[in-house]
Design a protein around this motif. Structure first.
Motif, PDB file in Angstrom:
ATOM      1  N   PHE A  87       0.815  -1.077   0.003  1.00  0.00           N
ATOM      2  CA  PHE A  87      -0.036  -0.137  -0.090  1.00  0.00           C
ATOM      3  C   PHE A  87       1.009   1.322   0.000  1.00  0.00           C
ATOM      4  CE2 PHE A  87      -4.410  -1.253   1.292  1.00  0.00           C
ATOM      5  CZ  PHE A  87      -4.280  -2.557   0.666  1.00  0.00           C
ATOM      6  N   GLY A  88       2.062   1.281   0.664  1.00  0.00           N
ATOM      7  CA  GLY A  88       2.920   2.422   0.697  1.00  0.00           C
ATOM      8  C   GLY A  88       2.332   3.231   1.948  1.00  0.00           C
ATOM      9  N   GLY A  89       3.007   4.363   2.024  1.00  0.00           N
ATOM     10  CA  GLY A  89       2.623   5.496   3.143  1.00  0.00           C
ATOM     11  C   GLY A  89       3.781   5.628   3.935  1.00  0.00           C
TER      12      GLY A  89
ATOM     13  N   ASP B 153     -12.066  16.786  28.193  1.00  0.00           N
ATOM     14  CA  ASP B 153     -13.272  16.526  28.069  1.00  0.00           C
ATOM     15  C   ASP B 153     -14.149  17.544  27.162  1.00  0.00           C
ATOM     16  OD1 ASP B 153     -12.664  18.566  29.817  1.00  0.00           O
ATOM     17  OD2 ASP B 153     -14.397  18.596  30.928  1.00  0.00           O
ATOM     18  N   GLN B 154     -13.253  18.280  26.611  1.00  0.00           N
ATOM     19  CA  GLN B 154     -13.620  19.392  25.525  1.00  0.00           C
ATOM     20  C   GLN B 154     -13.154  19.047  24.281  1.00  0.00           C
ATOM     21  OE1 GLN B 154     -13.367  23.613  26.581  1.00  0.00           O
ATOM     22  NE2 GLN B 154     -12.531  22.920  28.620  1.00  0.00           N
ATOM     23  N   LEU B 155     -12.604  17.398  24.036  1.00  0.00           N
ATOM     24  CA  LEU B 155     -12.079  17.203  22.667  1.00  0.00           C
ATOM     25  C   LEU B 155     -13.068  16.237  22.321  1.00  0.00           C
ATOM     26  CD1 LEU B 155      -8.449  17.278  23.219  1.00  0.00           C
ATOM     27  CD2 LEU B 155      -9.498  19.089  22.324  1.00  0.00           C
ATOM     28  N   TYR B 156     -13.487  15.893  20.908  1.00  0.00           N
ATOM     29  CA  TYR B 156     -14.342  15.188  20.484  1.00  0.00           C
ATOM     30  C   TYR B 156     -13.801  14.761  18.731  1.00  0.00           C
ATOM     31  CZ  TYR B 156     -17.620  16.149  24.230  1.00  0.00           C
ATOM     32  OH  TYR B 156     -18.037  16.324  25.593  1.00  0.00           O
ATOM     33  N   PHE B 157     -14.171  13.533  18.677  1.00  0.00           N
ATOM     34  CA  PHE B 157     -13.916  13.145  17.112  1.00  0.00           C
ATOM     35  C   PHE B 157     -15.403  13.226  16.472  1.00  0.00           C
ATOM     36  CE2 PHE B 157     -10.324  11.780  19.756  1.00  0.00           C
ATOM     37  CZ  PHE B 157      -9.421  12.360  19.108  1.00  0.00           C
ATOM     38  N   VAL B 158     -15.314  13.662  15.385  1.00  0.00           N
ATOM     39  CA  VAL B 158     -16.429  13.764  14.379  1.00  0.00           C
ATOM     40  C   VAL B 158     -16.251  13.065  13.157  1.00  0.00           C
ATOM     41  CG1 VAL B 158     -18.282  15.207  13.374  1.00  0.00           C
ATOM     42  CG2 VAL B 158     -17.320  15.613  15.688  1.00  0.00           C
ATOM     43  N   HIS B 159     -17.178  11.996  12.542  1.00  0.00           N
ATOM     44  CA  HIS B 159     -16.798  11.432  11.489  1.00  0.00           C
ATOM     45  C   HIS B 159     -17.721  12.161  10.459  1.00  0.00           C
ATOM     46  CE1 HIS B 159     -16.970   8.012   8.421  1.00  0.00           C
ATOM     47  NE2 HIS B 159     -15.848   7.970   8.861  1.00  0.00           N
ATOM     48  N   LEU B 160     -16.985  12.158   9.166  1.00  0.00           N
ATOM     49  CA  LEU B 160     -17.498  13.150   8.207  1.00  0.00           C
ATOM     50  C   LEU B 160     -18.190  12.231   7.223  1.00  0.00           C
ATOM     51  CD1 LEU B 160     -14.346  15.581   7.262  1.00  0.00           C
ATOM     52  CD2 LEU B 160     -16.486  16.052   8.633  1.00  0.00           C
ATOM     53  N   ASN B 161     -18.828  11.287   7.617  1.00  0.00           N
ATOM     54  CA  ASN B 161     -19.808  10.404   6.967  1.00  0.00           C
ATOM     55  C   ASN B 161     -19.318  10.075   5.414  1.00  0.00           C
ATOM     56  OD1 ASN B 161     -21.364  10.673   9.030  1.00  0.00           O
ATOM     57  ND2 ASN B 161     -22.473  12.468   8.073  1.00  0.00           N
ATOM     58  N   LYS B 162     -18.153   9.987   5.281  1.00  0.00           N
ATOM     59  CA  LYS B 162     -17.159   9.746   4.146  1.00  0.00           C
ATOM     60  C   LYS B 162     -15.684   9.092   4.219  1.00  0.00           C
ATOM     61  CE  LYS B 162     -15.797  12.885   1.307  1.00  0.00           C
ATOM     62  NZ  LYS B 162     -15.964  14.267   0.254  1.00  0.00           N
ATOM     63  N   LYS B 163     -15.469   8.163   3.622  1.00  0.00           N
ATOM     64  CA  LYS B 163     -14.147   7.347   3.934  1.00  0.00           C
ATOM     65  C   LYS B 163     -13.168   8.008   2.771  1.00  0.00           C
ATOM     66  CE  LYS B 163     -12.155   2.925   4.910  1.00  0.00           C
ATOM     67  NZ  LYS B 163     -10.558   3.449   4.619  1.00  0.00           N
ATOM     68  N   GLN B 164     -12.052   8.473   3.055  1.00  0.00           N
ATOM     69  CA  GLN B 164     -11.009   8.936   2.180  1.00  0.00           C
ATOM     70  C   GLN B 164     -10.070   7.796   2.008  1.00  0.00           C
ATOM     71  OE1 GLN B 164     -10.048  11.108   0.216  1.00  0.00           O
ATOM     72  NE2 GLN B 164      -9.464  12.914   1.535  1.00  0.00           N
ATOM     73  N   ASN B 165      -9.596   7.724   0.695  1.00  0.00           N
ATOM     74  CA  ASN B 165      -8.587   6.876   0.316  1.00  0.00           C
ATOM     75  C   ASN B 165      -7.377   7.416   0.346  1.00  0.00           C
ATOM     76  OD1 ASN B 165      -6.982   5.661  -1.668  1.00  0.00           O
ATOM     77  ND2 ASN B 165      -8.671   4.542  -2.738  1.00  0.00           N
ATOM     78  N   SER B 166      -6.585   6.780   1.255  1.00  0.00           N
ATOM     79  CA  SER B 166      -5.157   7.356   1.680  1.00  0.00           C
ATOM     80  C   SER B 166      -4.297   7.395   0.241  1.00  0.00           C
ATOM     81  CB  SER B 166      -4.583   6.592   2.877  1.00  0.00           C
ATOM     82  OG  SER B 166      -4.411   5.248   2.507  1.00  0.00           O
ATOM     83  N   ARG B 167      -4.390   6.542  -0.460  1.00  0.00           N
ATOM     84  CA  ARG B 167      -3.574   6.423  -1.600  1.00  0.00           C
ATOM     85  C   ARG B 167      -3.670   7.877  -2.364  1.00  0.00           C
ATOM     86  NH1 ARG B 167      -3.778   0.169  -2.995  1.00  0.00           N
ATOM     87  NH2 ARG B 167      -5.840   0.669  -2.081  1.00  0.00           N
ATOM     88  N   ASP B 168      -5.048   8.057  -2.866  1.00  0.00           N
ATOM     89  CA  ASP B 168      -5.294   9.180  -3.615  1.00  0.00           C
ATOM     90  C   ASP B 168      -5.127  10.255  -2.845  1.00  0.00           C
ATOM     91  OD1 ASP B 168      -6.746   7.459  -5.249  1.00  0.00           O
ATOM     92  OD2 ASP B 168      -8.671   7.499  -4.547  1.00  0.00           O
TER      93      ASP B 168
ATOM     94  N   ILE C 191      -2.520  10.897  -0.782  1.00  0.00           N
ATOM     95  CA  ILE C 191      -1.226  11.074  -0.803  1.00  0.00           C
ATOM     96  C   ILE C 191      -0.844  11.565  -2.485  1.00  0.00           C
ATOM     97  CG2 ILE C 191       1.093   9.797  -0.963  1.00  0.00           C
ATOM     98  CD1 ILE C 191      -0.042   8.347   1.389  1.00  0.00           C
ATOM     99  N   ALA C 192      -1.382  10.818  -3.265  1.00  0.00           N
ATOM    100  CA  ALA C 192      -0.959  11.232  -4.685  1.00  0.00           C
ATOM    101  C   ALA C 192      -1.549  12.581  -4.864  1.00  0.00           C
ATOM    102  CB  ALA C 192      -1.940  10.496  -5.557  1.00  0.00           C
ATOM    103  N   ASN C 193      -2.244  13.159  -4.548  1.00  0.00           N
ATOM    104  CA  ASN C 193      -2.749  14.617  -4.546  1.00  0.00           C
ATOM    105  C   ASN C 193      -1.784  15.715  -3.978  1.00  0.00           C
ATOM    106  OD1 ASN C 193      -5.034  17.014  -5.200  1.00  0.00           O
ATOM    107  ND2 ASN C 193      -4.665  17.013  -2.785  1.00  0.00           N
ATOM    108  N   TYR C 194      -1.229  15.192  -2.743  1.00  0.00           N
ATOM    109  CA  TYR C 194      -0.237  15.936  -2.069  1.00  0.00           C
ATOM    110  C   TYR C 194       1.037  15.834  -2.881  1.00  0.00           C
ATOM    111  CZ  TYR C 194       3.646  16.610   1.333  1.00  0.00           C
ATOM    112  OH  TYR C 194       4.872  16.899   1.959  1.00  0.00           O
ATOM    113  N   ARG C 195       1.316  14.956  -3.420  1.00  0.00           N
ATOM    114  CA  ARG C 195       2.671  14.807  -4.398  1.00  0.00           C
ATOM    115  C   ARG C 195       2.631  15.692  -5.571  1.00  0.00           C
ATOM    116  NH1 ARG C 195       6.207  13.826  -0.889  1.00  0.00           N
ATOM    117  NH2 ARG C 195       6.445  11.593   0.009  1.00  0.00           N
TER     118      ARG C 195
END
Length: 305
Positions: free
Chosen positions: A144-146, A182-197, A199-203
């Motif tokens: 997969f790379g990364g 207690d003031q920190l939360y994680f919110v899901h954005l309802n979509k999955k990000q393809n990490s390879r895509d 990274i490719a955009n970053y490059r």
């Protein structure tokens, strides 16, 4: 006799993208991960079953040992072929892996939702590497790379500072337990990000400001660990967002989706999907997200291992 392997999920708190080029990143193993159990079977070949967190069948297939010898495209899209590719890569690293061609049953079980982006792939790679007795970072590299921070999270039981030095992982176990957690939360954005895509955009982005951004983000990663008040913490999150937005030449997630939110919002990992970390003075602030349809909200203490 059965064998059981287990890897923790992952969240990248700081250093997204820039960790690939040597930035010091703060990463945390999550409470939930993925297991892999290998048992003897009466059916020839490998019977593979992947289960979701609710016990439902996520993916199942049967592999003959001849299947493991067939030619594959470089980037197979079929899940069965991707699995064969992973096993083949493990065999490249350890030619003795599965050489006896024993009949086996393999069961993987996720503890988190498969679309959460907490490491369904990285925990599989880590567990497969342990089963095959190969280096998990090497297996990641040829598949997969990364950056490998997710592999480090799979194997650790505390938050870590992670950095690539000469393309080799440098891992320092640390503590990340803010007094204002207690003031920190994680919110899901309802979509999955393809990490390879991602990274490719970053490059594809211009690199002239990369080194300056790496130095700033590395400093933020260290400073967050000793931050004692929420206002300073929020300022660091906001600064990190601006730095990465400048590198990616795009707006922050807060600017794109939550511009009128009163707290701070920090992207995690690949921008545009999976989880964000938000600051909220009280639970009423979280109504802002639920009213917009973002209903998966996990408190800091329930996410972090």
């Amino acid at each position: 006799m059965s064998q059981r392997f287990y890897g923790h999920g992952k969240l990248l708190i700081t250093g997204e993208y820039l960790v690939l080029d040597g930035a010091l990143a703060l990463a945390i193993p999550t409470q939930k991960g993925q297991s892999l159990v290998v048992e003897k079977s009466e059916k020839q070949g490998i019977s593979w079953l992947s289960l979701k967190s609710d016990g439902a069948n996520w993916f199942s297939t049967h592999l003959s040992y001849n299947d493991l010898k067939k030619e594959l495209p470089k980037q197979p899209k079929d899940p069965k072929d991707r699995l064969i590719q992973l096993i083949n890569a493990a065999q490249q690293l350890n030619p003795h892996f599965l050489e006896q061609e024993d009949p086996l049953k393999v069961t993987t079980t996720l503890e988190f939702e498969s679309n959460w982006g907490l490491g369904s792939s990285s925990t599989l790679i880590y567990n497969l590497a342990k089963w095959a007795d190969v280096d998990a970072y090497a297996l990641l590299e040829i598949t997969f790379g990364g950056s490998g921070y997710d592999i480090a999270c799979a194997s650790n039981h505390t938050p870590i500072l992670y950095q690539l030095k000469n393309q080799k992982p440098r891992i320092l176990q640390t503590q990340f337990d803010p007094v204002f957690k207690d003031q920190l939360y994680f919110v899901h954005l309802n979509k999955k990000q393809n990490s390879r895509d991602a990274i490719a955009n970053y490059r594809e982005q211009p690199t002239e400001h990369i080194q300056n951004a790496i130095e700033k983000v590395s400093g933020i990663s260290e400073t967050l660990l000793t931050c004692e008040d929420i206002m300073s913490f929020k300022a660091l999150l906001d600064a990190h967002e601006r730095i990465v937005a400048s590198v990616l030449n795009r707006r922050t997630i807060k600017q794109e989706l939550f511009s009128d939110y009163s707290g701070s919002i920090k992207s995690l990992g690949g921008w545009g999907g999976d989880f964000i970390m938000v600051t909220a003075a009280n639970t009423n602030d979280l109504d802002y997200f639920t009213n917009k349809g973002y209903t998966t909200i996990i408190p800091f203490a329930e996410m972090i291992y």
